[in-house]
Design a protein around this motif. Structure first.
Motif, mmCIF file in Angstrom:
data_model
loop_
_atom_site.group_PDB
_atom_site.id
_atom_site.type_symbol
_atom_site.label_atom_id
_atom_site.label_comp_id
_atom_site.label_asym_id
_atom_site.label_seq_id
_atom_site.Cartn_x
_atom_site.Cartn_y
_atom_site.Cartn_z
ATOM 1 N N ILE A 104 4.779 -2.899 -1.211
ATOM 2 C CA ILE A 104 4.317 -1.927 -0.595
ATOM 3 C C ILE A 104 4.019 -0.644 -1.324
ATOM 4 O O ILE A 104 2.809 0.057 -1.534
ATOM 5 C CB ILE A 104 4.771 -1.681 0.886
ATOM 6 C CG1 ILE A 104 4.860 -2.695 1.719
ATOM 7 C CG2 ILE A 104 4.490 -0.374 1.447
ATOM 8 C CD1 ILE A 104 5.617 -2.935 2.784
ATOM 9 N N ASP A 105 5.138 -0.312 -2.313
ATOM 10 C CA ASP A 105 5.109 0.898 -2.883
ATOM 11 C C ASP A 105 4.216 0.749 -3.906
ATOM 12 O O ASP A 105 3.202 1.591 -4.246
ATOM 13 C CB ASP A 105 6.219 1.156 -3.908
ATOM 14 C CG ASP A 105 7.455 1.449 -2.651
ATOM 15 O OD1 ASP A 105 7.269 1.983 -1.800
ATOM 16 O OD2 ASP A 105 8.618 1.578 -3.034
ATOM 17 N N ARG A 106 3.912 -0.390 -4.611
ATOM 18 C CA ARG A 106 2.688 -0.704 -5.613
ATOM 19 C C ARG A 106 1.372 -0.593 -4.944
ATOM 20 O O ARG A 106 0.448 -0.184 -5.537
ATOM 21 C CB ARG A 106 3.316 -1.832 -6.288
ATOM 22 C CG ARG A 106 2.180 -1.923 -7.517
ATOM 23 C CD ARG A 106 2.684 -3.051 -8.707
ATOM 24 N NE ARG A 106 1.709 -3.528 -9.329
ATOM 25 C CZ ARG A 106 0.975 -2.949 -10.559
ATOM 26 N NH1 ARG A 106 1.419 -1.800 -10.946
ATOM 27 N NH2 ARG A 106 0.247 -3.574 -11.218
ATOM 28 N N LEU A 107 1.482 -1.336 -3.852
ATOM 29 C CA LEU A 107 -0.077 -1.565 -3.206
ATOM 30 C C LEU A 107 -0.516 0.149 -2.870
ATOM 31 O O LEU A 107 -1.719 0.387 -2.917
ATOM 32 C CB LEU A 107 -0.045 -2.121 -2.001
ATOM 33 C CG LEU A 107 0.046 -3.761 -1.959
ATOM 34 C CD1 LEU A 107 0.446 -4.293 -0.491
ATOM 35 C CD2 LEU A 107 -1.108 -4.034 -2.645
ATOM 36 N N LYS A 108 0.575 0.848 -2.460
ATOM 37 C CA LYS A 108 0.138 2.213 -2.330
ATOM 38 C C LYS A 108 -0.239 2.931 -3.615
ATOM 39 O O LYS A 108 -1.380 3.837 -3.784
ATOM 40 C CB LYS A 108 1.224 3.051 -1.768
ATOM 41 C CG LYS A 108 1.536 2.932 -0.022
ATOM 42 C CD LYS A 108 2.663 3.942 0.144
ATOM 43 C CE LYS A 108 3.182 3.427 1.474
ATOM 44 N NZ LYS A 108 4.549 3.732 2.013
ATOM 45 N N ALA A 109 0.487 2.591 -4.461
ATOM 46 C CA ALA A 109 0.094 3.345 -5.965
ATOM 47 C C ALA A 109 -1.340 2.831 -6.332
ATOM 48 O O ALA A 109 -1.988 3.531 -7.272
ATOM 49 C CB ALA A 109 1.245 3.149 -6.869
ATOM 50 N N LEU A 110 -1.512 1.707 -6.085
ATOM 51 C CA LEU A 110 -2.843 1.117 -6.445
ATOM 52 C C LEU A 110 -3.989 1.562 -5.478
ATOM 53 O O LEU A 110 -5.223 1.290 -5.609
ATOM 54 C CB LEU A 110 -2.779 -0.324 -6.491
ATOM 55 C CG LEU A 110 -1.855 -1.169 -7.716
ATOM 56 C CD1 LEU A 110 -1.739 -2.509 -7.297
ATOM 57 C CD2 LEU A 110 -2.521 -0.729 -8.957
ATOM 58 N N GLY A 111 -3.637 2.113 -4.382
ATOM 59 C CA GLY A 111 -4.814 2.413 -3.481
ATOM 60 C C GLY A 111 -5.285 1.212 -2.651
ATOM 61 O O GLY A 111 -6.235 1.199 -2.252
#
Lengths: 117, 222
Positions: free
Chosen positions: B183-190
């Motif tokens: 989830i953190d990475r999905l957020k960072a990737l938009g």
């Protein structure tokens, strides 16, 4: 200073104690050394940052191996001093000499002599 | 790479003590990188074993060879002319190398010198962690490049579960919750919209559940 230290100690110079590998230590015992000690710079003052810390870890590993195979880990030691401490160098040499005399000769040396005989 | 860990010397001694001529066979690939079975470890183990047997009054010949790999025919063939000189081989390769060695030399006992652990990365020197379970159907495209199969204790494909607390897994405070990382990475990737896509039931037949696996590529076979 003209300090004395036991003549049975053979000095092997390395650029930093970080160069000393477990294999060097084990081979020394295989070749009949009764003890091996590494003398490095004071911890925190290594010119290469962590050479003496690496050496200490390797000495610990060598101790474990030597204990397992019945040679005795006590025969390997790590000491630290600054290069200005000649008297301490001589003191470490005498202490090591005393320790090894107490432990007796390297059993591997005795075993190879027995095998050769 | 395949991550392996050293076996205790005591265990290795028990495995090989009945032999008089032993070849310690290292591998230059993964086990060299994870400092368990490369040329240096072969040297250390050989030296330790030579001293042990000498001290026990046993005449055991211990030789050292490190091959480029032990999972390919051509490298294992390099020792064909000399294996007759040994009663046993102690392979420091991963389980793959040990088995391939055993397959190729039917009458020669082969023993493992390392414990093969997982497929992982070198996080820092002396610390290796798991990243892949070779499930055979990669879903990293859907999970922001973080694998829930290998990094989630439950292998949950639509997470996190209720055991996730402050980014850590309920099995240990030291284990990151894989789904929190995703989830953190999905957020960072938009790409948080991707999180809404439910991952369907996974076909586990390509995982170990389907039995031993193989990859047959006719396009490259001769």
């Amino acid at each position: 200073m003209r300090l004395n230290y036991p003549t049975n100690i053979k000095i092997i110079r390395v650029p930093c104690t970080g160069k000393v590998d477990i294999l060097h230590i084990l081979r020394a015992f295989e070749k009949g050394a009764d003890g091996v000690y590494a003398v490095g710079c004071m911890e925190g003052e290594c010119h290469y940052n962590s050479g003496n810390l690496r050496a200490r870890k390797r000495i610990e590993q060598a101790k474990k191996i030597l204990d397992t195979i019945g040679v005795g880990g006590e025969r390997v030691q790590m000491r630290n001093l600054s290069s200005a401490e000649g008297p301490r160098f001589a003191q470490y040499a005498s202490e090591m000499d005393e320790l090894i005399r107490k432990l007796g000769p390297n059993p591997i040396k005795l075993a190879s002599k027995k095998k050769a005989a | 790479m395949i991550v392996a860990d050293k076996k205790p010397i005591e265990e290795i001694i028990k495995e090989i003590e009945s032999y008089n001529r032993v070849l310690i066979l290292g591998c230059n690939e993964c086990v060299t990188v994870c400092e368990a079975g490369g040329k240096k470890e072969v040297g250390i183990l050989a030296s330790a074993l030579r001293m042990y047997f000498l001290n026990q009054g046993k005449d055991v010949k211990i030789d050292e060879v490190t091959l480029e790999r032990q999972c390919d025919h051509e490298y294992l063939e390099e020792i064909r002319d000399r294996v007759d000189k040994y009663d046993a081989v102690l392979s420091l390769a991963c389980g793959v190398g040990v088995q391939f060695m055993a397959e190729k030399y039917q009458t020669l006992p082969v023993y493992p010198g390392v414990n093969t652990c997982f497929l992982g990365v070198t996080e820092k020197r002396g610390l290796w962690t798991e990243r892949c379970q070779a499930c055979g159907k990669c879903i990293l495209a859907k999970t922001a490049g973080i694998c829930p199969v290998s990094r989630c204790a439950k292998r949950i494909l639509n997470g996190p579960c209720g055991g996730s607390t402050n980014g850590k897994c309920e099995i240990s405070k030291e284990v990151d919750c894989a789904w929190q990382l995703i989830i953190d990475r999905l957020k960072a990737l938009g790409k948080m919209d991707d999180y809404e896509n439910i991952i369907p039931l996974k076909d586990w037949s390509t995982d170990r559940a389907g039995g031993p696996r193989k990859v047959a590529r006719e396009d490259v076979q001769l």
